[in-house]
Design an enzyme around this catalytic site. Structure first.
Site, mmCIF file in Angstrom:
data_model
loop_
_atom_site.group_PDB
_atom_site.id
_atom_site.type_symbol
_atom_site.label_atom_id
_atom_site.label_comp_id
_atom_site.label_asym_id
_atom_site.label_seq_id
_atom_site.Cartn_x
_atom_site.Cartn_y
_atom_site.Cartn_z
ATOM 1 N N GLY A 1 36.362 45.699 47.510
ATOM 2 C CA GLY A 1 35.806 44.661 46.651
ATOM 3 C C GLY A 1 36.424 43.312 46.980
ATOM 4 N N HIS B 1 38.932 45.483 38.190
ATOM 5 C CA HIS B 1 39.833 44.701 39.057
ATOM 6 C C HIS B 1 39.155 43.379 39.455
ATOM 7 C CE1 HIS B 1 42.863 44.452 42.498
ATOM 8 N NE2 HIS B 1 41.957 43.561 42.860
ATOM 9 N N GLU B 2 37.888 43.466 39.843
ATOM 10 C CA GLU B 2 37.164 42.259 40.274
ATOM 11 C C GLU B 2 36.878 41.324 39.100
ATOM 12 O OE1 GLU B 2 37.187 41.703 43.367
ATOM 13 O OE2 GLU B 2 37.750 43.744 43.895
HETATM 14 ZN ZN ZN Z 1 41.982 41.972 44.176
#
Ligand code: ZN
Length: 190
Positions: free
Chosen positions: A51, A168-169
């Site tokens: 990602g 996380h993104e």
């Molecule tokens: Zn990251």
């Protein structure tokens, strides 16, 4: 032409900014389309990443991409043949795992629509925090609404690893990094 960009490293301040919303009519402009193409090219160039968020290439906009490899990792974990899958070509794909070309899902202006209360702990790293990894608790399931690169709104539910990547993104767009949440941070072996 898409360009492989340098990935911004901690403690660069762009990683700590709240990213700005993309104006919907801007999605189809060459500027945004080129940015997305550059993000894809950059992620493709980092074999250990699944990602990438726009701030990681220095652009403080609410866009991130996730490689379909994240889905493959979920499938592999579910069936318990992660190792074998990486070592032998898959039946429905004749290319060895390492040579496969992954498509990317694009999330523009993502919004969390639903999130499971239950959390699981797993190890995590970040392309902007090289040399470190840590264990982070994340919600097991999440539903996100966003626009894709053609400007179409979509809603997608995710669980397990894919849900972890989404969280996380999403953090990147808020100026947060996994090291802020990690219970333990360790150095990767050189
Ligand atoms: Zn990251």
């Amino acid at each position: 032409m898409s360009i492989v960009k340098l990935i911004v490293q901690e403690p660069h301040k762009v990683l700590r900014q709240m990213a700005k919303e993309v104006l919907i009519p801007e999605i189809l402009t060459p500027r945004t389309q080129n940015l997305i193409a550059d993000m894809k090219e950059t992620l493709k160039n980092t074999p250990d990443g699944v990602g990438l968020a726009a701030p990681q290439i220095g652009v403080s906009l609410r866009i991130f991409i996730v490689s379909e490899e994240a889905e493959e990792i979920d499938r592999a974990r579910k069936s318990g043949w992660e190792r074998r899958n990486r070592e032998t070509p898959e039946i429905r794909n004749d290319k060895p795992y390492e040579e496969r070309e992954w498509k990317c899902y694009v999330y523009i202006n993502p919004v969390i629509k639903n999130i499971a209360r239950k959390k699981t702990e797993d190890s995590e790293g970040c392309l902007s925090v090289r040399g470190k990894y840590g264990t982070v608790k994340r919600h097991e399931k999440i539903t996100v609404e966003a626009y894709d690169e053609s400007g179409k709104k979509f809603t997608r539910g995710a669980s397990n690893f894919f849900a972890r990547v989404l969280q996380h993104e999403l953090d990147h767009l808020e100026g947060a990094l996994f090291i802020d949440r990690a219970e333990k941070i360790m150095d990767t072996e050189k």
